[in-house]
Design a protein around this motif. Structure first.
Motif, PDB file in Angstrom:
ATOM      1  N   ALA A  45       0.953  21.567  -6.086  1.00  0.00           N
ATOM      2  CA  ALA A  45      -0.458  21.248  -5.858  1.00  0.00           C
ATOM      3  C   ALA A  45      -0.757  19.790  -6.155  1.00  0.00           C
ATOM      4  N   SER A  46      -0.039  19.205  -7.120  1.00  0.00           N
ATOM      5  CA  SER A  46      -0.294  17.808  -7.465  1.00  0.00           C
ATOM      6  C   SER A  46       0.093  16.865  -6.329  1.00  0.00           C
ATOM      7  N   LEU A  47       1.078  17.253  -5.522  1.00  0.00           N
ATOM      8  CA  LEU A  47       1.436  16.428  -4.369  1.00  0.00           C
ATOM      9  C   LEU A  47       0.289  16.392  -3.354  1.00  0.00           C
ATOM     10  N   PHE A  48      -0.320  17.548  -3.131  1.00  0.00           N
ATOM     11  CA  PHE A  48      -1.477  17.590  -2.225  1.00  0.00           C
ATOM     12  C   PHE A  48      -2.657  16.822  -2.833  1.00  0.00           C
ATOM     13  N   LEU A  49      -2.801  16.912  -4.152  1.00  0.00           N
ATOM     14  CA  LEU A  49      -3.835  16.143  -4.832  1.00  0.00           C
ATOM     15  C   LEU A  49      -3.595  14.651  -4.647  1.00  0.00           C
ATOM     16  N   GLY A  50      -2.332  14.225  -4.750  1.00  0.00           N
ATOM     17  CA  GLY A  50      -2.002  12.820  -4.556  1.00  0.00           C
ATOM     18  C   GLY A  50      -2.357  12.337  -3.162  1.00  0.00           C
ATOM     19  N   ILE A  51      -2.066  13.163  -2.163  1.00  0.00           N
ATOM     20  CA  ILE A  51      -2.418  12.815  -0.784  1.00  0.00           C
ATOM     21  C   ILE A  51      -3.931  12.687  -0.641  1.00  0.00           C
ATOM     22  N   LEU A  52      -4.675  13.602  -1.280  1.00  0.00           N
ATOM     23  CA  LEU A  52      -6.138  13.562  -1.211  1.00  0.00           C
ATOM     24  C   LEU A  52      -6.677  12.297  -1.885  1.00  0.00           C
ATOM     25  N   ILE A  53      -6.184  11.989  -3.073  1.00  0.00           N
ATOM     26  CA  ILE A  53      -6.655  10.801  -3.796  1.00  0.00           C
ATOM     27  C   ILE A  53      -6.367   9.543  -2.994  1.00  0.00           C
ATOM     28  N   PHE A  54      -5.162   9.458  -2.454  1.00  0.00           N
ATOM     29  CA  PHE A  54      -4.806   8.262  -1.695  1.00  0.00           C
ATOM     30  C   PHE A  54      -5.634   8.151  -0.423  1.00  0.00           C
ATOM     31  N   SER A  55      -5.913   9.282   0.202  1.00  0.00           N
ATOM     32  CA  SER A  55      -6.753   9.266   1.408  1.00  0.00           C
ATOM     33  C   SER A  55      -8.147   8.728   1.086  1.00  0.00           C
ATOM     34  N   ALA A 100      -4.155   1.461   7.500  1.00  0.00           N
ATOM     35  CA  ALA A 100      -4.678   2.104   6.292  1.00  0.00           C
ATOM     36  C   ALA A 100      -3.889   1.668   5.062  1.00  0.00           C
ATOM     37  N   PHE A 101      -2.552   1.653   5.172  1.00  0.00           N
ATOM     38  CA  PHE A 101      -1.721   1.188   4.071  1.00  0.00           C
ATOM     39  C   PHE A 101      -2.029  -0.269   3.746  1.00  0.00           C
ATOM     40  N   GLU A 102      -2.251  -1.076   4.768  1.00  0.00           N
ATOM     41  CA  GLU A 102      -2.593  -2.489   4.554  1.00  0.00           C
ATOM     42  C   GLU A 102      -3.851  -2.628   3.714  1.00  0.00           C
ATOM     43  N   ASN A 103      -4.863  -1.861   4.049  1.00  0.00           N
ATOM     44  CA  ASN A 103      -6.142  -1.980   3.350  1.00  0.00           C
ATOM     45  C   ASN A 103      -6.010  -1.629   1.870  1.00  0.00           C
ATOM     46  N   VAL A 104      -5.225  -0.604   1.576  1.00  0.00           N
ATOM     47  CA  VAL A 104      -4.990  -0.256   0.176  1.00  0.00           C
ATOM     48  C   VAL A 104      -4.196  -1.358  -0.514  1.00  0.00           C
ATOM     49  N   GLY A 105      -3.204  -1.899   0.198  1.00  0.00           N
ATOM     50  CA  GLY A 105      -2.370  -2.943  -0.378  1.00  0.00           C
ATOM     51  C   GLY A 105      -3.118  -4.221  -0.684  1.00  0.00           C
ATOM     52  N   LYS A 106      -4.140  -4.522   0.088  1.00  0.00           N
ATOM     53  CA  LYS A 106      -4.935  -5.728  -0.160  1.00  0.00           C
ATOM     54  C   LYS A 106      -5.718  -5.632  -1.468  1.00  0.00           C
ATOM     55  N   GLY A 146       0.819  -1.207   0.000  1.00  0.00           N
ATOM     56  CA  GLY A 146       0.000   0.000   0.000  1.00  0.00           C
ATOM     57  C   GLY A 146       0.852   1.254   0.000  1.00  0.00           C
ATOM     58  N   TRP A 147       1.921   1.238   0.773  1.00  0.00           N
ATOM     59  CA  TRP A 147       2.837   2.378   0.835  1.00  0.00           C
ATOM     60  C   TRP A 147       3.475   2.621  -0.526  1.00  0.00           C
ATOM     61  N   SER A 148       3.854   1.538  -1.212  1.00  0.00           N
ATOM     62  CA  SER A 148       4.458   1.687  -2.538  1.00  0.00           C
ATOM     63  C   SER A 148       3.455   2.272  -3.525  1.00  0.00           C
ATOM     64  N   LEU A 149       2.172   1.911  -3.390  1.00  0.00           N
ATOM     65  CA  LEU A 149       1.146   2.484  -4.264  1.00  0.00           C
ATOM     66  C   LEU A 149       1.017   3.991  -4.059  1.00  0.00           C
ATOM     67  N   PHE A 150       1.200   4.429  -2.820  1.00  0.00           N
ATOM     68  CA  PHE A 150       1.162   5.862  -2.525  1.00  0.00           C
ATOM     69  C   PHE A 150       2.308   6.576  -3.237  1.00  0.00           C
ATOM     70  N   GLN A 157      -8.790   6.661  -1.336  1.00  0.00           N
ATOM     71  CA  GLN A 157      -8.609   5.232  -1.568  1.00  0.00           C
ATOM     72  C   GLN A 157      -8.517   4.460  -0.254  1.00  0.00           C
ATOM     73  N   VAL A 158      -7.891   5.062   0.738  1.00  0.00           N
ATOM     74  CA  VAL A 158      -7.823   4.432   2.060  1.00  0.00           C
ATOM     75  C   VAL A 158      -9.221   4.238   2.626  1.00  0.00           C
ATOM     76  N   MET A 159     -10.039   5.289   2.590  1.00  0.00           N
ATOM     77  CA  MET A 159     -11.393   5.211   3.147  1.00  0.00           C
ATOM     78  C   MET A 159     -12.250   4.205   2.384  1.00  0.00           C
ATOM     79  N   VAL A 160     -12.197   4.263   1.051  1.00  0.00           N
ATOM     80  CA  VAL A 160     -13.004   3.350   0.244  1.00  0.00           C
ATOM     81  C   VAL A 160     -12.553   1.913   0.435  1.00  0.00           C
ATOM     82  N   SER A 161     -11.230   1.688   0.461  1.00  0.00           N
ATOM     83  CA  SER A 161     -10.701   0.334   0.645  1.00  0.00           C
ATOM     84  C   SER A 161     -11.109  -0.228   2.000  1.00  0.00           C
ATOM     85  N   THR A 162     -11.057   0.605   3.040  1.00  0.00           N
ATOM     86  CA  THR A 162     -11.424   0.167   4.387  1.00  0.00           C
ATOM     87  C   THR A 162     -12.892  -0.233   4.451  1.00  0.00           C
ATOM     88  N   LEU A 163     -13.738   0.590   3.862  1.00  0.00           N
ATOM     89  CA  LEU A 163     -15.175   0.275   3.841  1.00  0.00           C
ATOM     90  C   LEU A 163     -15.458  -0.956   2.991  1.00  0.00           C
TER      91      LEU A 163
END
Length: 383
Positions: free
Chosen positions: A342-352, A304-310, A16-20, A354-360
């Protein structure tokens, strides 16, 4: 990108961390194009954007994809062992998996985005079948030999033979790309992506690149396979002292090597150093995450990283769908407009997200939709 094998929290977390990191690096491609990201002077960035551009180039780009490669090799051995326990044909099942990856990669690159890695991973997976039953010592020896070969080649070859040698052609290409990607329809962007290529490689150079691909990519695959045999990363708490030592050595060394092209004028030498850094730094990052796991294995961030990685395969494709919609003309059309900062902040937002959606999602299902599709084709069973 895993099948139904026993989940290992640290491995899913690192995946999951590598995907980020891959997302943050790929945002350069999404925003400036596969060729434009390395011709950044064309876009006349501000000083702050240039600072973060070089930050991404040194700390992120080329550092997280090798982690994913390492984990691909690691998971390959876990799957091999699982298939062996189930008394299934190991190479035949793995072969089907790699064919599916190649098909998904071909569709991904043709219809969505030029930065696909799935096709290459599938192709390299077929190549790795010759190593899947080898002893750990054999894997390590081949990994070291190929890494040494790559290091020697990169030290004495600046890569200039494969660069775009016609400045006028690349400028024309970037002019067209900026307009088409920023304002074009889906059909126009697809046509440009698949049919316009500014590279001027001869047939011999293309063949040479194909031959050199295993030398460049296979070492991290083999190191991952070796690590799985040795059961590394399974008990971070027990091995935390080793991880601490290696991260303190490898991360500074890797960053220095990655920074070499920007610190020195000797193009060939610095190109080689950067290439070697692309292996040293990722291993240092793996040790860093493993050390973090030994201290904070129940922390929400690591979970959170685990959930994305799964759901790595599904999340990887979703990153493409989300980012192409944001930057391409058939969506919001922010191509070359947002800026690196700005794209770095966008990346953090997108990944966040993905964390929430993956967890749910994982509260309702055991596998992602593409992971499920992969399992069906590999095992030839619906359930």
């Amino acid at each position: 990108m895993s099948l139904t094998i026993k989940r290992i929290g640290s491995i899913d977390g690192i995946r999951g961390w590598s995907l980020f990191g891959i997302l943050l690096a790929n945002l350069l491609i999404f925003q400036y194009g596969i060729f434009g990201k390395d011709e950044i002077s064309y876009f006349d960035l501000s000083q702050s954007n240039l600072f973060f551009y070089y930050f991404v180039k040194i700390f992120i780009e080329g550092a997280f994809m090798p982690i994913f490669t390492f984990l691909f090799g690691y998971s390959l051995i876990l799957m091999r062992n699982s298939l062996e326990r189930k008394q299934l044909r190991i190479k035949w099942h793995l072969f089907r998996r790699f064919i599916v990856l190649m098909i998904l990669g071909g569709l991904h690159s043709t219809f969505l985005w030029e930065g696909d890695i799935l096709f290459v991973y599938g192709l390299m997976g077929i190549f790795l079948l010759m190593f899947v039953n080898r002893k750990p010592k054999t894997l390590l020896i081949w990994g070291v030999l190929l890494f040494a070969a790559f290091s020697i080649i990169s030290l004495f070859d600046s890569g200039e033979d494969f660069e775009l040698t016609n400045p006028e052609k690349i400028e024309t290409y970037l002019d067209e790309t900026w307009i088409i990607y920023g304002t074009g329809t889906y059909a126009e962007i697809k046509d440009h992506r698949n049919n316009v290529d500014p590279m001027e490689l001869s047939g011999g150079e293309a063949v040479l690149l194909l031959i050199l691909m295993p030398v460049l990519l296979v070492p991290m695959f083999l190191f991952g396979m070796y690590a799985a045999h040795r059961k590394w990363l399974l008990d971070p708490l027990k091995e935390k002292q080793q991880y601490l030592i290696w991260l303190l050595i490898l991360i500074p060394l890797g960053l220095l090597l990655k920074a070499a092209p920007y610190l020195f004028n000797e193009a060939g030498w610095s190109f080689g150093m950067s290439g070697i850094g692309g292996t040293v730094l990722p291993i240092g990052y793996i040790c860093l995450f493993a050390f973090a796991y030994s201290k904070l294995h129940t922390h929400r961030l690591l979970i959170a990283f685990e959930n994305v990685g799964k759901l790595s395969l599904t999340n990887y494709i979703m990153q493409t769908i989300i980012c192409t919609f944001i930057f391409y003309g058939y969506g919001i059309g922010l191509f070359a407009k947002l800026g690196v900062t700005a794209s770095l902040f966008l990346g953090i937002l997108i990944f966040s997200v993905q964390v929430m959606v993956s967890t749910l999602y994982l509260k309702l299902f055991n596998q992602g939709p593409l992971e499920k599709l992969m399992r069906v084709f590999v095992y030839l069973k619906i359930h």
